[in-house]
Design a protein around this motif. Structure first.
Motif, PDB file in Angstrom:
ATOM      1  N   LEU A  59      56.136  22.073  42.985  1.00  0.00           N
ATOM      2  CA  LEU A  59      54.807  22.651  43.291  1.00  0.00           C
ATOM      3  C   LEU A  59      54.648  23.660  42.018  1.00  0.00           C
ATOM      4  CD1 LEU A  59      52.394  23.326  45.127  1.00  0.00           C
ATOM      5  CD2 LEU A  59      53.595  25.501  45.781  1.00  0.00           C
ATOM      6  N   VAL A  60      53.595  23.310  41.301  1.00  0.00           N
ATOM      7  CA  VAL A  60      53.049  24.205  40.131  1.00  0.00           C
ATOM      8  C   VAL A  60      51.985  25.043  40.614  1.00  0.00           C
ATOM      9  CG1 VAL A  60      51.880  24.129  37.667  1.00  0.00           C
ATOM     10  CG2 VAL A  60      53.815  22.068  38.505  1.00  0.00           C
ATOM     11  N   GLY A  61      51.926  26.333  40.244  1.00  0.00           N
ATOM     12  CA  GLY A  61      51.254  27.415  40.567  1.00  0.00           C
ATOM     13  C   GLY A  61      50.613  27.582  39.098  1.00  0.00           C
ATOM     14  N   THR A  62      49.308  27.499  38.893  1.00  0.00           N
ATOM     15  CA  THR A  62      48.983  27.871  37.551  1.00  0.00           C
ATOM     16  C   THR A  62      47.522  28.517  37.699  1.00  0.00           C
ATOM     17  OG1 THR A  62      47.976  26.909  35.700  1.00  0.00           O
ATOM     18  CG2 THR A  62      47.402  25.660  37.619  1.00  0.00           C
ATOM     19  N   ASP A  63      47.206  29.305  36.754  1.00  0.00           N
ATOM     20  CA  ASP A  63      45.959  29.933  36.701  1.00  0.00           C
ATOM     21  C   ASP A  63      45.128  29.676  35.176  1.00  0.00           C
ATOM     22  OD1 ASP A  63      47.653  31.453  35.010  1.00  0.00           O
ATOM     23  OD2 ASP A  63      47.253  33.472  35.735  1.00  0.00           O
ATOM     24  N   THR A 103      52.558  18.595  42.524  1.00  0.00           N
ATOM     25  CA  THR A 103      51.563  18.950  42.972  1.00  0.00           C
ATOM     26  C   THR A 103      51.158  20.322  42.270  1.00  0.00           C
ATOM     27  OG1 THR A 103      52.053  18.182  45.649  1.00  0.00           O
ATOM     28  CG2 THR A 103      50.410  19.648  45.043  1.00  0.00           C
ATOM     29  N   ALA A 104      50.245  20.399  41.503  1.00  0.00           N
ATOM     30  CA  ALA A 104      49.612  21.698  40.959  1.00  0.00           C
ATOM     31  C   ALA A 104      48.492  22.189  41.836  1.00  0.00           C
ATOM     32  CB  ALA A 104      49.055  21.292  39.518  1.00  0.00           C
ATOM     33  N   VAL A 105      48.728  23.477  42.077  1.00  0.00           N
ATOM     34  CA  VAL A 105      47.517  24.403  42.727  1.00  0.00           C
ATOM     35  C   VAL A 105      47.163  25.214  41.982  1.00  0.00           C
ATOM     36  CG1 VAL A 105      47.457  25.590  44.592  1.00  0.00           C
ATOM     37  CG2 VAL A 105      48.723  23.629  44.861  1.00  0.00           C
ATOM     38  N   ALA A 106      45.943  25.605  41.682  1.00  0.00           N
ATOM     39  CA  ALA A 106      45.328  26.578  41.158  1.00  0.00           C
ATOM     40  C   ALA A 106      44.258  27.390  42.219  1.00  0.00           C
ATOM     41  CB  ALA A 106      44.281  26.188  39.863  1.00  0.00           C
ATOM     42  N   VAL A 107      44.369  28.532  42.146  1.00  0.00           N
ATOM     43  CA  VAL A 107      43.725  29.578  43.033  1.00  0.00           C
ATOM     44  C   VAL A 107      42.622  29.958  42.239  1.00  0.00           C
ATOM     45  CG1 VAL A 107      44.075  31.319  44.910  1.00  0.00           C
ATOM     46  CG2 VAL A 107      45.787  30.018  44.354  1.00  0.00           C
ATOM     47  N   ALA A 108      41.448  30.080  42.934  1.00  0.00           N
ATOM     48  CA  ALA A 108      40.196  30.797  42.500  1.00  0.00           C
ATOM     49  C   ALA A 108      39.457  31.222  43.495  1.00  0.00           C
ATOM     50  CB  ALA A 108      39.318  29.755  41.524  1.00  0.00           C
ATOM     51  N   PRO A 109      38.762  32.409  43.388  1.00  0.00           N
ATOM     52  CA  PRO A 109      37.770  32.712  44.440  1.00  0.00           C
ATOM     53  C   PRO A 109      36.633  31.658  44.549  1.00  0.00           C
ATOM     54  CG  PRO A 109      38.183  34.515  42.939  1.00  0.00           C
ATOM     55  CD  PRO A 109      38.804  33.158  42.355  1.00  0.00           C
ATOM     56  N   PRO A 110      36.115  31.483  45.756  1.00  0.00           N
ATOM     57  CA  PRO A 110      35.114  30.294  45.957  1.00  0.00           C
ATOM     58  C   PRO A 110      33.593  30.868  45.254  1.00  0.00           C
ATOM     59  CG  PRO A 110      35.496  31.272  48.002  1.00  0.00           C
ATOM     60  CD  PRO A 110      36.385  31.880  46.964  1.00  0.00           C
ATOM     61  N   ASP A 111      33.493  32.094  45.105  1.00  0.00           N
ATOM     62  CA  ASP A 111      32.224  32.811  44.653  1.00  0.00           C
ATOM     63  C   ASP A 111      32.006  33.055  43.084  1.00  0.00           C
ATOM     64  OD1 ASP A 111      33.989  34.823  44.970  1.00  0.00           O
ATOM     65  OD2 ASP A 111      32.309  36.256  45.914  1.00  0.00           O
ATOM     66  N   ASP A 112      33.046  32.443  42.427  1.00  0.00           N
ATOM     67  CA  ASP A 112      33.266  32.918  40.984  1.00  0.00           C
ATOM     68  C   ASP A 112      33.352  31.528  40.184  1.00  0.00           C
ATOM     69  OD1 ASP A 112      34.036  33.627  38.458  1.00  0.00           O
ATOM     70  OD2 ASP A 112      35.414  35.079  39.001  1.00  0.00           O
ATOM     71  N   ALA A 164      36.165  31.448  37.099  1.00  0.00           N
ATOM     72  CA  ALA A 164      37.412  31.288  37.631  1.00  0.00           C
ATOM     73  C   ALA A 164      37.577  29.859  38.057  1.00  0.00           C
ATOM     74  CB  ALA A 164      37.628  32.230  38.747  1.00  0.00           C
ATOM     75  N   ARG A 165      36.316  29.444  39.142  1.00  0.00           N
ATOM     76  CA  ARG A 165      36.733  27.747  39.327  1.00  0.00           C
ATOM     77  C   ARG A 165      36.662  27.027  38.241  1.00  0.00           C
ATOM     78  NH1 ARG A 165      32.176  28.996  42.452  1.00  0.00           N
ATOM     79  NH2 ARG A 165      31.183  27.036  41.706  1.00  0.00           N
ATOM     80  N   ARG A 166      35.966  27.232  37.377  1.00  0.00           N
ATOM     81  CA  ARG A 166      36.084  26.320  36.041  1.00  0.00           C
ATOM     82  C   ARG A 166      37.383  26.402  35.255  1.00  0.00           C
ATOM     83  NH1 ARG A 166      32.980  28.755  32.043  1.00  0.00           N
ATOM     84  NH2 ARG A 166      35.282  29.710  31.436  1.00  0.00           N
ATOM     85  N   ASP A 167      37.744  27.475  35.270  1.00  0.00           N
ATOM     86  CA  ASP A 167      39.124  27.661  34.705  1.00  0.00           C
ATOM     87  C   ASP A 167      40.319  27.039  35.409  1.00  0.00           C
ATOM     88  OD1 ASP A 167      37.828  29.302  32.684  1.00  0.00           O
ATOM     89  OD2 ASP A 167      38.520  31.299  33.356  1.00  0.00           O
ATOM     90  N   GLY A 198      50.927  38.344  34.215  1.00  0.00           N
ATOM     91  CA  GLY A 198      49.664  38.700  35.161  1.00  0.00           C
ATOM     92  C   GLY A 198      48.452  38.816  34.465  1.00  0.00           C
ATOM     93  N   GLY A 199      47.412  39.520  34.855  1.00  0.00           N
ATOM     94  CA  GLY A 199      46.359  39.660  34.148  1.00  0.00           C
ATOM     95  C   GLY A 199      46.282  40.806  32.893  1.00  0.00           C
ATOM     96  N   ASP A 200      47.357  41.363  32.824  1.00  0.00           N
ATOM     97  CA  ASP A 200      47.495  42.560  31.830  1.00  0.00           C
ATOM     98  C   ASP A 200      47.916  41.615  30.288  1.00  0.00           C
ATOM     99  OD1 ASP A 200      47.670  44.549  29.838  1.00  0.00           O
ATOM    100  OD2 ASP A 200      49.377  45.557  31.444  1.00  0.00           O
ATOM    101  N   PRO A 201      46.863  41.675  29.451  1.00  0.00           N
ATOM    102  CA  PRO A 201      47.306  41.148  28.066  1.00  0.00           C
ATOM    103  C   PRO A 201      48.404  41.747  27.367  1.00  0.00           C
ATOM    104  CG  PRO A 201      45.101  41.923  27.942  1.00  0.00           C
ATOM    105  CD  PRO A 201      45.318  42.156  29.391  1.00  0.00           C
ATOM    106  N   ASP A 202      48.505  43.036  27.634  1.00  0.00           N
ATOM    107  CA  ASP A 202      49.713  43.595  26.970  1.00  0.00           C
ATOM    108  C   ASP A 202      51.119  43.595  27.734  1.00  0.00           C
ATOM    109  OD1 ASP A 202      47.734  44.778  25.064  1.00  0.00           O
ATOM    110  OD2 ASP A 202      47.246  46.336  26.420  1.00  0.00           O
TER     111      ASP A 202
END
Length: 127
Positions: free
Chosen positions: A4-8, A31-40, A43-46, A95-99
């Motif tokens: 299982l591949v978890g990717t963002d 199986t690669a799974v990406a999680v994105a909010p349905p209203d964004d 994020a869905r495109r990424d 995570g989301g912190d680029p630093d």
């Protein structure tokens, strides 16, 4: 083996594919799974772009499946691991912190803590 591949992101998927490239065989399923909010839509495109990388980069695997889901990323990945009865979960470090390059993000940390199967955390190189 069932992975299982978890990717963002495309970058995360590429790093995970580099890790899996010499490991997967025609007997394996990824199986690669990406999680994105349905209203964004961004994020869905990424997420969709990240998922497009796996079948191309893992052509030596017997089967590569991709799914975009929504919800809490760690919860979704742990549920998918159980659903697909995977042998190994593979996620990226960041995570989301680029630093915070090289540090574990909250999703990787929670998956490591709560998983009932082996987890590999792949470092994501700087761009």
């Amino acid at each position: 083996m069932q992975y299982l591949v978890g990717t963002d992101s495309v970058h995360t998927t590429a790093a995970i594919c580099d890790y899996l490239g010499d490991r997967v065989t025609t007997d394996d399923t990824v199986t690669a799974v990406a999680v994105a909010p349905p209203d964004d839509p961004t994020a869905r495109r990424d997420a969709d772009e990240a998922l497009n990388v796996a079948p191309v980069r893992l052509a030596t695997a017997g089967d590569v499946e991709t799914e975009r889901r929504s919800g809490s990323p760690a919860t979704v990945l742990l549920e998918a691991a159980a659903e697909f009865d995977v042998d190994e979960i593979v996620v990226g470090t960041h995570g989301g912190d680029p630093d915070a390059t090289g540090e574990l993000g909250s999703t990787a940390r929670r998956v490591l803590t709560d998983a009932s199967r082996p987890v590999v955390v792949v470092p994501i190189p700087d761009l």
